[in-house]
Scaffold this motif. Structure first.
Motif, PDB file in Angstrom:
ATOM      1  N   ASP A  97       0.785  -1.175   0.002  1.00 37.34           N
ATOM      2  CA  ASP A  97       0.115   0.180  -0.192  1.00 37.34           C
ATOM      3  C   ASP A  97       0.823   1.362  -0.115  1.00 37.34           C
ATOM      4  O   ASP A  97       0.499   2.474  -0.604  1.00 37.34           O
ATOM      5  CB  ASP A  97      -0.839   0.174   1.276  1.00 37.34           C
ATOM      6  N   ALA A  98       1.994   1.109   0.767  1.00 39.19           N
ATOM      7  CA  ALA A  98       3.035   2.238   0.883  1.00 39.19           C
ATOM      8  C   ALA A  98       3.451   2.476  -0.674  1.00 39.19           C
ATOM      9  O   ALA A  98       3.778   3.772  -1.089  1.00 39.19           O
ATOM     10  CB  ALA A  98       3.966   2.304   1.708  1.00 39.19           C
ATOM     11  N   VAL A  99       3.870   1.426  -1.169  1.00 39.47           N
ATOM     12  CA  VAL A  99       4.308   1.840  -2.779  1.00 39.47           C
ATOM     13  C   VAL A  99       3.346   2.378  -3.630  1.00 39.47           C
ATOM     14  O   VAL A  99       3.756   3.140  -4.318  1.00 39.47           O
ATOM     15  CB  VAL A  99       4.797   0.296  -3.123  1.00 39.47           C
ATOM     16  N   ALA A 100       2.197   1.915  -3.358  1.00 35.02           N
ATOM     17  CA  ALA A 100       0.988   2.326  -4.291  1.00 35.02           C
ATOM     18  C   ALA A 100       0.575   3.699  -3.870  1.00 35.02           C
ATOM     19  O   ALA A 100       0.315   4.441  -4.944  1.00 35.02           O
ATOM     20  CB  ALA A 100      -0.244   1.679  -4.200  1.00 35.02           C
ATOM     21  N   ASP A 101       0.834   4.321  -2.777  1.00 35.87           N
ATOM     22  CA  ASP A 101       0.523   5.735  -2.347  1.00 35.87           C
ATOM     23  C   ASP A 101       1.679   6.696  -2.682  1.00 35.87           C
ATOM     24  O   ASP A 101       1.583   7.704  -2.419  1.00 35.87           O
ATOM     25  CB  ASP A 101       0.106   5.522  -0.995  1.00 35.87           C
ATOM     26  N   GLY A 102       2.923   5.979  -3.072  1.00 33.13           N
ATOM     27  CA  GLY A 102       3.948   6.899  -3.221  1.00 33.13           C
ATOM     28  C   GLY A 102       5.031   7.078  -2.268  1.00 33.13           C
ATOM     29  O   GLY A 102       5.712   7.918  -2.159  1.00 33.13           O
ATOM     30  N   HIS A 103       4.465   6.377  -0.996  1.00 33.02           N
ATOM     31  CA  HIS A 103       5.452   6.486   0.005  1.00 33.02           C
ATOM     32  C   HIS A 103       6.848   5.979   0.142  1.00 33.02           C
ATOM     33  O   HIS A 103       7.813   6.304   0.877  1.00 33.02           O
ATOM     34  CB  HIS A 103       4.639   6.350   1.516  1.00 33.02           C
ATOM     35  N   LEU A 104       6.996   4.704  -0.630  1.00 28.94           N
ATOM     36  CA  LEU A 104       7.961   3.750  -0.746  1.00 28.94           C
ATOM     37  C   LEU A 104       8.414   3.890  -2.483  1.00 28.94           C
ATOM     38  O   LEU A 104       7.513   4.145  -3.268  1.00 28.94           O
ATOM     39  CB  LEU A 104       7.769   2.589  -0.434  1.00 28.94           C
ATOM     40  N   ASP A 105       9.746   3.982  -2.450  1.00 32.94           N
ATOM     41  CA  ASP A 105      10.330   4.128  -3.652  1.00 32.94           C
ATOM     42  C   ASP A 105       9.932   2.582  -4.498  1.00 32.94           C
ATOM     43  O   ASP A 105      10.232   1.531  -3.967  1.00 32.94           O
ATOM     44  CB  ASP A 105      11.662   4.505  -3.971  1.00 32.94           C
ATOM     45  N   ALA A 106       9.264   2.864  -5.796  1.00 35.77           N
ATOM     46  CA  ALA A 106       9.080   1.405  -6.523  1.00 35.77           C
ATOM     47  C   ALA A 106      10.225   0.755  -6.880  1.00 35.77           C
ATOM     48  O   ALA A 106      10.162  -0.762  -6.702  1.00 35.77           O
ATOM     49  CB  ALA A 106       8.046   1.823  -7.592  1.00 35.77           C
ATOM     50  N   ARG A 107      11.254   1.340  -7.058  1.00 34.97           N
ATOM     51  CA  ARG A 107      12.566   0.722  -7.517  1.00 34.97           C
ATOM     52  C   ARG A 107      13.000  -0.262  -6.336  1.00 34.97           C
ATOM     53  O   ARG A 107      13.537  -1.198  -6.579  1.00 34.97           O
ATOM     54  CB  ARG A 107      13.503   1.480  -8.272  1.00 34.97           C
ATOM     55  N   ARG A 108      13.042   0.535  -5.156  1.00 30.26           N
ATOM     56  CA  ARG A 108      13.380  -0.200  -4.010  1.00 30.26           C
ATOM     57  C   ARG A 108      12.825  -1.304  -3.727  1.00 30.26           C
ATOM     58  O   ARG A 108      13.114  -2.350  -3.224  1.00 30.26           O
ATOM     59  CB  ARG A 108      13.459   0.836  -2.841  1.00 30.26           C
TER      60      ARG A 108
END
Length: 379
Positions: A355-366
């Motif tokens: 969810d954090a990746v989808a919301d932009g809180h986590l970097d997708a590449r990481r």
């Protein structure tokens, strides 16, 4: 009253010694037929002898953390203390506490103990060795390897390849171009640094070959996690003074793939070292190996820098799949928020990390780096 010496049963490698085979029994009996009747009719078998897997060692018990030994053997009365600067084959270069440089071999007792290590002695080890200059023998003998901390190691054919030990920080060097930057390799080094509690510093070399704005997204991702990021260039001198200040005083190991300019950076920081360097291949855009073994190099400002051979693949050692998320600083705060306590953060529903990746809180590449590392190497 003399202190009682501890005797400990220690594990040794199986078949550590070859039992001599007698191949001329028939000829001996033919030449001495009269003695045939006196020959032993049976053979007593015992678990002891040269082929045993356990021996009694006089010494003290120790923890096997970070590839150490379970037993620390007793020392010779005239043993000296020092640090291993370099290991080449079966011999090691050791610097004693008084500054004397001695070439040493490793005691057979250490070489035959059962461990998962490829080599029992590594660069950076604190050791006790015996060296008698008056005997005329040019080599000393390493008698004991002290317990290690902050170990940089990788997996090599199912065994632990210890690159360097007892370091204070890890300088992870990548190149902006020639060869191209590999963020996933940087992530692997960061996982190892987190696992062994080594302070990491990310250094992106050859920054003059690309536009500075092209590096800002990657620099921003690592900086937000609290990692120190340096942009350097050997040709222009950018960031070299900052790097010199970062390296002063402690033991810093420089790691990275071949061709990123590790040895060139060290030469710029400490010109007197004059390490061998080579150009990157124009056909493959891969570096040529000029550093063949890890070695400790003294710095004028105090401390050491450890130059290591270029690494194109870095397979983690002694880490299970469930521990990987905890070694990612950006994923770590979300792990406990998932619905399932055993969530792998790859396919489960109601996963806080996804969810954090989808919301932009986590970097997708990481996040992709985490999934690739967990599924590709550890399962």
């Amino acid at each position: 009253m003399a202190k009682k010496r501890n005797k400990i049963r220690a594990d040794f490698r199986k078949n550590r010694g070859a039992r001599p085979r007698t191949g001329d029994l028939t000829r001996k009996f033919a030449a001495n037929e009269d003695k045939t009747n006196d020959a032993a009719l049976g053979e007593r078998l015992s678990g002891k002898g040269e082929l045993t897997r356990k021996r009694t060692v006089v010494g003290e018990e120790a923890h096997k953390d970070d590839g150490g030994f379970a037993v620390l053997p007793d020392l010779n009365l005239h043993s000296r203390h020092g640090r291993v600067l370099r290991v080449h084959g079966l011999s090691s270069t050791v610097q004693a506490d008084d500054g004397t440089i001695v070439r040493c071999v490793t005691r057979r007792l250490l070489r035959t103990m059962a461990t998962d290590q490829r080599h029992v002695v590594a660069a950076g080890d604190w050791v006790h060795f015996h060296f008698d200059a008056s005997s005329g023998v040019a080599e000393g003998v390493i008698e004991r390897v002290e317990p290690r901390r902050a170990v940089l190691s990788r997996s090599s054919r199912g065994r632990q390849h210890i690159i360097v030990t007892n370091v204070d920080q890890m300088l992870i060097v990548g190149s902006a171009a020639e060869p191209y930057l590999k963020p996933n390799l940087i992530d692997r080094f960061l996982v190892t640094a987190e696992q062994h509690r080594i302070r990491p510093v990310i250094c992106i070399n050859k920054a003059d070959l690309v536009e500075r704005a092209d590096l800002q997204p990657l620099v921003g991702v690592y900086s937000r996690m609290g990692y120190r990021v340096l942009l350097t260039s050997v040709r222009t001198g950018q960031g070299v003074d900052r790097l010199r200040r970062v390296m002063a005083g402690g033991a810093s190991v420089i790691v990275g793939q071949s061709g990123v300019g590790k040895s060139s950076l060290i030469n710029r920081v400490e010109p007197d070292l004059n390490l061998r360097v080579a150009e990157v291949s124009t056909e493959s855009q891969k570096g040529r190996h000029t550093t063949t073994t890890a070695q400790l190099l003294p710095l004028a400002g105090g401390g050491y820098v450890i130059d290591t051979p270029g690494i194109r693949q870095f397979q983690l050692w002694d880490i299970i799949a469930e521990e990987v998320a905890g070694c990612y600083r950006d994923l770590r705060p979300y792990v406990s928020l998932c619905k399932f306590p055993n969530c792998t953060h790859t396919h489960e529903a109601e996963c806080a990390v996804k969810d954090a990746v989808a919301d932009g809180h986590l970097d997708a590449r990481r996040y992709e780096s985490y999934c690739h590392l967990r599924a590709g190497d550890l399962e």
